[in-house]
Design an enzyme around this catalytic site. Structure first.
Site: not given
Ligand SMILES: Cc1cc2nc3c(=O)[nH]c(=O)nc-3n(C[C@H](O)[C@H](O)[C@H](O)COP(=O)(O)O)c2cc1C
Length: 358
Positions: A110, A181-182, A248, A219, A179, A114
């Site tokens: 992704n 992406n910022t 993350n 995080k 993140s 934000f």
């Molecule tokens: C579509 C998407 C959006 C995410 N948005 C955020 C976010 O806004 N803030 C954040 O701290 N992590 C965000 N994450 C990261 C997740 O919280 C997590 O740390 C990461 O996906 C690893 O866990 P997973 O493998 O179980 O998905 C996002 C992940 C995905 C897939």
């Protein structure tokens, strides 16, 4: 899982990833997604920061960025839910498409950037939830994850605004400086930057919620250098924060990815993140000598995965991508498998197993 939910999952796969997600949120908000609730298993109960968690399986940030469905997610069986990331001002995020399924790898990339409704609206939703008794149920733990606007002139001020808005409303706060992406965000993980940031945020928390200060967690990314990892462990031990979330998404791409979207820019989550994020978790547990509570996240898709994170040092775990592939039945499955593993290895409680793999 209800018949409806079971039938919906393959249909959702036919839609672009973000459209499927939006539809899922709507269905959840309308109460259309139900699972048969298993009775809570006492071996999964755990206490942290003076709070009782009915089970250690949490919903990771990003699924419910705008706090539209925290109680629906708790009803599905999560032990806690993290909303966000939320930025001070509403933000549209990057152009679409910006979420990509790598089905062959059980992964997602992704680069949302934000997209969210902003502090005022999201805080009002949490306040309404409190008024209507959501938080009166002590088991309904909802944390708030805060970010900064892309064009913020002062990053620290953005995070301060998040702490000020959410400290009276959330059960814990997460400072997301990881993140991918910022632009520039992850540089806040450097020793000097993160130390100054935390100092200001602890002061903001004290001012916003004196006497009832929610835990403040940071995080972190799975792509840190050795030096950065050491620095962050020191900071976690000395700065007064209450925990770390590890981790993350990653900007790295394991060479064996098969999904056609593997080269899309953004953060990779799901199965291919499991080994990397669990190794970082174990390292941070060792570096902080088990004295800093850790939440393990990254690639959890089974009870065995959750158990591995707990044995590596996680007091709690979270997931997101696994849910997208396996649907809400995954939550009960993980809890059932995790309880069986704890009993197999003769642990009397979840807390006993934390860090036992090292
Ligand atoms: C579509 C998407 C959006 C995410 N948005 C955020 C976010 O806004 N803030 C954040 O701290 N992590 C965000 N994450 C990261 C997740 O919280 C997590 O740390 C990461 O996906 C690893 O866990 P997973 O493998 O179980 O998905 C996002 C992940 C995905 C897939």
């Amino acid at each position: 899982m209800s018949v409806l939910a079971r039938a919906a999952l393959p249909c959702l796969r036919l839609l672009p990833a973000e459209a499927a997600h939006d539809l899922t949120l709507r269905a959840l908000a309308l109460g259309l997604v139900r699972v048969r609730a298993a009775p809570p298993d006492p071996i999964l109960r755990t206490r942290l920061w003076g709070r009782d968690f009915p089970n250690p399986i949490g919903l990771a940030a990003g699924f419910d960025k705008n706090a539209l469905v925290p109680d629906a997610m708790l009803r599905l069986g999560f032990g806690f839910v993290e909303i966000g990331s939320v930025t001070p001002l509403p933000q549209a995020g990057n152009p679409k498409p910006r979420i990509f399924r790598l089905a062959e790898d059980a992964a997602v990339i992704n680069r949302l950037g934000f997209n969210n409704d902003g502090l005022a609206i999201v805080a009002a939703r949490l306040a309404a939830r409190r008024r209507h008794g959501g938080a009166a149920d002590r088991s309904g733990i909802v944390g708030a994850n805060i970010g900064k606007n892309r064009d913020a002139p002062d990053a620290v001020a953005d995070y301060e605004a998040g702490v000020t808005a959410f400290a009276p409303l959330a059960d814990y706060l997460v400072v997301n400086i990881s993140s991918p992406n910022t632009p520039g965000l992850r540089e806040l993980q450097r020793r000097r930057e993160v130390t100054a940031l935390i100092e200001r945020l602890l002061a903001a928390r004290r001012a916003a919620s004196p006497g009832r200060e929610p835990p403040l967690l940071v995080k972190i990314a799975p792509d840190l250098s050795e030096e950065e990892r050491g620095d962050l462990a020191d900071v976690a031990l000395t700065s007064g924060i209450d925990g770390l979330i590890v981790s993350n998404t990653t900007v790295t791409r394991p060479p064996d990815l098969r999904g056609g979207h593997a080269h899309e820019p953004g953060g990779l989550s799901g199965k291919p993140l499991f080994a990397l994020s669990t190794a970082l978790l174990a390292e941070m547990y060792r570096r902080t000598q088990g004295r800093v509570p850790l939440i393990g996240v990254g690639g959890i898709a089974s009870g065995a995965d959750a158990y591995a994170k707990i044995r590596a040092g996680a007091s709690l775990v979270q997931l997101y991508t696994g849910l997208a592939y396996q649907g809400p039945g995954l939550i009960a499955r993980i809890k059932h498998e995790l309880a069986a593993l704890l009993r197999r290895d003769r642990f009397a409680s979840l807390a006993e197993a934390v860090g036992s793999g090292g």
